[in-house]
Design a protein around this motif. Structure first.
Motif, PDB file in Angstrom:
ATOM      1  N   ILE A 157     -29.609 -92.644  91.245  1.00 51.29           N
ATOM      2  CA  ILE A 157     -30.895 -93.317  91.097  1.00 51.29           C
ATOM      3  C   ILE A 157     -31.892 -92.880  92.171  1.00 51.29           C
ATOM      4  N   ASP A 158     -31.408 -92.522  93.356  1.00 50.95           N
ATOM      5  CA  ASP A 158     -32.310 -92.060  94.413  1.00 50.95           C
ATOM      6  C   ASP A 158     -32.943 -90.717  94.047  1.00 50.95           C
ATOM      7  N   ALA A 159     -32.166 -89.802  93.492  1.00 46.82           N
ATOM      8  CA  ALA A 159     -32.703 -88.512  93.063  1.00 46.82           C
ATOM      9  C   ALA A 159     -33.673 -88.703  91.901  1.00 46.82           C
ATOM     10  N   PHE A 160     -33.353 -89.623  90.999  1.00 47.83           N
ATOM     11  CA  PHE A 160     -34.255 -89.955  89.889  1.00 47.83           C
ATOM     12  C   PHE A 160     -35.585 -90.456  90.443  1.00 47.83           C
ATOM     13  N   SER A 161     -35.522 -91.368  91.397  1.00 47.31           N
ATOM     14  CA  SER A 161     -36.727 -91.925  92.009  1.00 47.31           C
ATOM     15  C   SER A 161     -37.564 -90.827  92.657  1.00 47.31           C
ATOM     16  N   ALA A 162     -36.921 -89.928  93.390  1.00 49.24           N
ATOM     17  CA  ALA A 162     -37.637 -88.829  94.056  1.00 49.24           C
ATOM     18  C   ALA A 162     -38.293 -87.894  93.036  1.00 49.24           C
ATOM     19  N   ALA A 163     -37.603 -87.598  91.950  1.00 45.45           N
ATOM     20  CA  ALA A 163     -38.157 -86.699  90.929  1.00 45.45           C
ATOM     21  C   ALA A 163     -39.381 -87.323  90.256  1.00 45.45           C
ATOM     22  N   LEU A 164     -39.324 -88.636  89.980  1.00 45.76           N
ATOM     23  CA  LEU A 164     -40.481 -89.304  89.374  1.00 45.76           C
ATOM     24  C   LEU A 164     -41.648 -89.372  90.350  1.00 45.76           C
TER      25      LEU A 164
END
Length: 180
Positions: A157-164
């Protein structure tokens, strides 16, 4: 160095800092759209997020929406919350539509803003995902981009957040494709 050049350099550096390789394309926004509009888009529970498909099997739509953070420089008080597909009808006009792994792989922001129910999407591929990211006001797109995360760990979820966050930065930077 001019402000747009600095923002462009910051976007490149931030993308380079991500652990996962990302590709952001189809970036466009209406001329009046600014990052500060994120504040205006908020309803009582933040900016509504309508999610179609999933980035990985077992992803929770509410957790995905809650993980979205605005880029630095935007209102850090901006929050996001999941909205059922088609839940915008008769309610808050602004929303963010995330259309994961669209069939045909073609981003269709004009179409995504008009969806009234969950749309059929491709199954989440192993170790990657694509998402059409569209800010809508009613049935009209206001800003959008297409994000491909080429190496993703399911559940990160942290990588998802960074990508968004990187995608929003690309959308709202001063020199979007629309301005060229």
């Amino acid at each position: 160095m001019r402000a747009p050049a600095i923002m462009g350099l910051a976007a490149v550096l931030m993308l380079a800092a991500c652990d996962e390789p990302t590709v952001i394309t189809h970036v466009d926004k209406q001329p009046h759209m600014e990052m500060s509009d994120l504040v205006v888009m908020q309803g009582p529970s933040g900016i509504p997020v309508e999610i179609h498909g999933l980035p990985w099997d077992g992803a929770d739509r509410s957790a995905l929406a809650a993980a979205i953070r605005p880029p630095a420089g935007a209102s850090q008080g901006t929050t996001f919350s999941a909205l059922p597909q088609g839940g915008h009808a008769g309610r808050h006009g602004w929303r963010l539509v995330l259309h994961f792994n669209p069939q045909g792989g073609v981003p269709r922001s004009d179409h995504d803003c008009k969806l009234t129910s969950d749309v059929k999407t491709n199954a989440p591929p192993d170790g990657s995902y694509a998402v059409n990211v569209t800010f809508c006001e009613g049935a009209a797109w206001q800003a959008h981009a297409y994000l491909k995360v080429l190496e993703a760990e399911p559940g990160d979820i942290d990588a998802f957040s960074a990508a968004l966050r990187q995608t929003m930065l690309a959308i709202f930077r001063e020199n979007s494709d629309h301005d060229r």
